[in-house]
Write an enzyme that holds these catalytic residues in place. Sequence first.
Site, PDB file in Angstrom:
ATOM      1  CE  LYS A  28      12.437 -18.983  13.948  1.00 41.78           C
ATOM      2  NZ  LYS A  28      11.537 -19.890  14.341  1.00 41.78           N
TER       3      LYS A  28
ATOM      4  CG  HIS B 299      15.871 -25.215   3.428  1.00 39.73           C
ATOM      5  ND1 HIS B 299      16.701 -25.906   4.288  1.00 39.73           N
ATOM      6  CD2 HIS B 299      16.603 -24.474   2.659  1.00 39.73           C
ATOM      7  CE1 HIS B 299      17.839 -25.374   4.253  1.00 39.73           C
ATOM      8  NE2 HIS B 299      17.568 -24.342   2.845  1.00 39.73           N
TER       9      HIS B 299
ATOM     10  NE  ARG C   7       4.657 -26.753  10.988  1.00 44.17           N
ATOM     11  CZ  ARG C   7       5.972 -26.276  10.821  1.00 44.17           C
ATOM     12  NH1 ARG C   7       6.094 -24.966  11.158  1.00 44.17           N
ATOM     13  NH2 ARG C   7       6.935 -26.882  10.060  1.00 44.17           N
TER      14      ARG C   7
HETATM   15  C1  MV4 Z   1      21.607 -24.969   9.892  1.00 42.77           C
HETATM   16  C2  MV4 Z   1      22.295 -26.116   9.237  1.00 42.77           C
HETATM   17  C3  MV4 Z   1      23.911 -26.034   9.133  1.00 42.77           C
HETATM   18  N1  MV4 Z   1      24.439 -25.142  10.366  1.00 42.77           N
HETATM   19  N2  MV4 Z   1      22.197 -24.147  10.694  1.00 42.77           N
HETATM   20  C4  MV4 Z   1      17.438 -25.884   8.020  1.00 42.77           C
HETATM   21  C5  MV4 Z   1      16.005 -25.637   8.188  1.00 42.77           C
HETATM   22  C6  MV4 Z   1      16.045 -24.672   9.451  1.00 42.77           C
HETATM   23  N3  MV4 Z   1      15.203 -25.194  10.265  1.00 42.77           N
HETATM   24  C7  MV4 Z   1      17.623 -24.765  10.027  1.00 42.77           C
HETATM   25  N4  MV4 Z   1      18.229 -25.497   8.882  1.00 42.77           N
HETATM   26  C8  MV4 Z   1      19.485 -25.843   9.110  1.00 42.77           C
HETATM   27  N5  MV4 Z   1      20.292 -25.006   9.748  1.00 42.77           N
HETATM   28  C9  MV4 Z   1      23.348 -24.442  10.871  1.00 42.77           C
HETATM   29  N6  MV4 Z   1      24.141 -23.307  11.693  1.00 42.77           N
HETATM   30  C10 MV4 Z   1      21.572 -26.940   8.345  1.00 42.77           C
HETATM   31  C11 MV4 Z   1      20.282 -26.924   8.253  1.00 42.77           C
HETATM   32  C12 MV4 Z   1      19.510 -27.875   7.714  1.00 42.77           C
HETATM   33  C13 MV4 Z   1      19.715 -28.069   6.142  1.00 42.77           C
HETATM   34  C14 MV4 Z   1      20.762 -27.321   5.522  1.00 42.77           C
HETATM   35  C15 MV4 Z   1      20.846 -27.348   4.112  1.00 42.77           C
HETATM   36  C16 MV4 Z   1      20.205 -28.457   3.581  1.00 42.77           C
HETATM   37  C17 MV4 Z   1      19.181 -29.238   4.214  1.00 42.77           C
HETATM   38  C18 MV4 Z   1      19.157 -28.963   5.476  1.00 42.77           C
HETATM   39  C19 MV4 Z   1      18.245 -29.755   6.169  1.00 42.77           C
HETATM   40  C20 MV4 Z   1      17.881 -29.635   7.532  1.00 42.77           C
HETATM   41  C21 MV4 Z   1      18.810 -28.560   8.097  1.00 42.77           C
END
Ligand code: MV4
Length: 495
Positions: free
Chosen positions: A116, A235, A292
């Site tokens: 990442k 998630h 994917r």
């Molecule tokens: C985050 C975020 C907020 N701030 N990063 C979740 C899945 C992964 N691909 C990255 N994700 C997130 N990263 C920062 N800096 C919010 C998410 C996020 C999320 C977080 C809490 C609850 C639901 C979520 C849904 C999509 C993304």
Amino acid sequence: MFKCILIANRGEIACRIMATCREMGIETVAVYSDVDATAAHVLAADRAVRLGTAEPAESYLNQERIMAAVRDTGAEAIHPGYGFLAENAAFAARCEDEGIVFIGPPPTAIRELGEKTLARRMMIENGVPVIPGLTQATSDPAKLLDEAARIGYPVLIKAAAGGGGKGMRVATAAEALSEAAEAAGREAVAAFGNGAIYIEKYLPRARHVEFQIMADQHGDCVHLLERECSIQRRHQKIVEETPSSALTPALRAEMGAAAVRAARAVGYVNAGTVEFLLDPDGCFYFLEVNTRLQVEHPVTEMVTGIDLVREQIRVAAGLPLAFAQSDIAGRGHAIECRIYAEDPQNDFLPAPGSIEYLQFPQGPGIRIDAGIYAGGQVPVEYDPILAKLIVQAEDRDAAIARMRRALGETVVLGVKTPVAYLRDVLAHKAFRAGATFTDFIPRYMTDWTPAAGDADAAALAYIADDLTAVPRGKDRPDRNAGWPSPWRTLGAWRP
Ligand code: MV4
């Protein structure tokens, strides 16, 4: 073109891939574990090869046995679906070494995007906006504190080898940082065998907007518009749609161009997804690339009219993309709901079992991607996704109405499902208004119970009671010979 493809997966995605293979005149090979000997994907394939016992390491994750099945059947290519070996760079490399086509991106792209912080550095170099934060993994508390002070709290600690939200921890102040970092590191070791972490500024109320990309082996790369997947529980995405109600044509073009730059940065080939967070001010930030075919790919297919699996297979066979960016246009609005065997009244715990009765909706603008059948089993060993219900209609309101109608016609008996819960998500004022932020589920749906007097829930309970009284096996009346279908019961029954 390939004559025969082995599908190294199970369930709805294996069935989905086989459907396209059949249309293309390509023979399909299923693989299966003992608990899947009569699973839908085995019945759907031209041939099937047993891998081993139910544990993934003995079956769907067992590279040796999958490669042996490829050799024994003469398959020329492997489609990995999602999960299992789909994002395993070593497996993709092994296929290449053994002269088998891996229907997915090159191993180098999988490896680089899986790291990442490396991915963040590559995006910065290619003009793709990233969330403020570290570009090197560290567990040094001093470095973490310095960076957190620079970007400001709250911060989010993420696993450097992670993705998909596993092992993330929020720290709201310096005092909480080192403990959160240690917890995130431990979780990362457990989940990924690698405890490396980094931090980003935490964006608490954003949207998850991802772009479908597709690249061929000749240097062409296009995006196929976005999907909004903000409705997630722990998630796990549960509702996905396209287009996002937050994008203007200008922002869509800008984000789409950034997604294509992200793909080009790593020499991407085949289908992929570039995830962004979109904050309420319309600023977007790169999150990660999923290397994917994704669970939610059907909403893109519904609005673009493009079969993504067909394009994946064509590109893997060396053919050029069949379309240019200017050929891509979305028609109307599509929504997907995921139907798992899980109990919404017991913290959404997986609820495997046997499917006693199954009825899917039908009619205009409706698509079902299912990996189950009535009388079949949902094994405990794997992800309990049963089916995906996808609708398309002329605009968002019509798509919501169509999805609510379709969910109302969906009957799955024998296992618990979130069908009634999903109907309430779609009926929610905030959802209807397009206020789909990543905090939607915790904010609006935590105290959910089936509405008192909810006709569907009551009718389903009534049908379920009825079914327990039905004779089983050879004594069971033929459904076509007068056994009243739950659908008729549902229509006629009133509380
Ligand atoms: C985050 C975020 C907020 N701030 N990063 C979740 C899945 C992964 N691909 C990255 N994700 C997130 N990263 C920062 N800096 C919010 C998410 C996020 C999320 C977080 C809490 C609850 C639901 C979520 C849904 C999509 C993304």
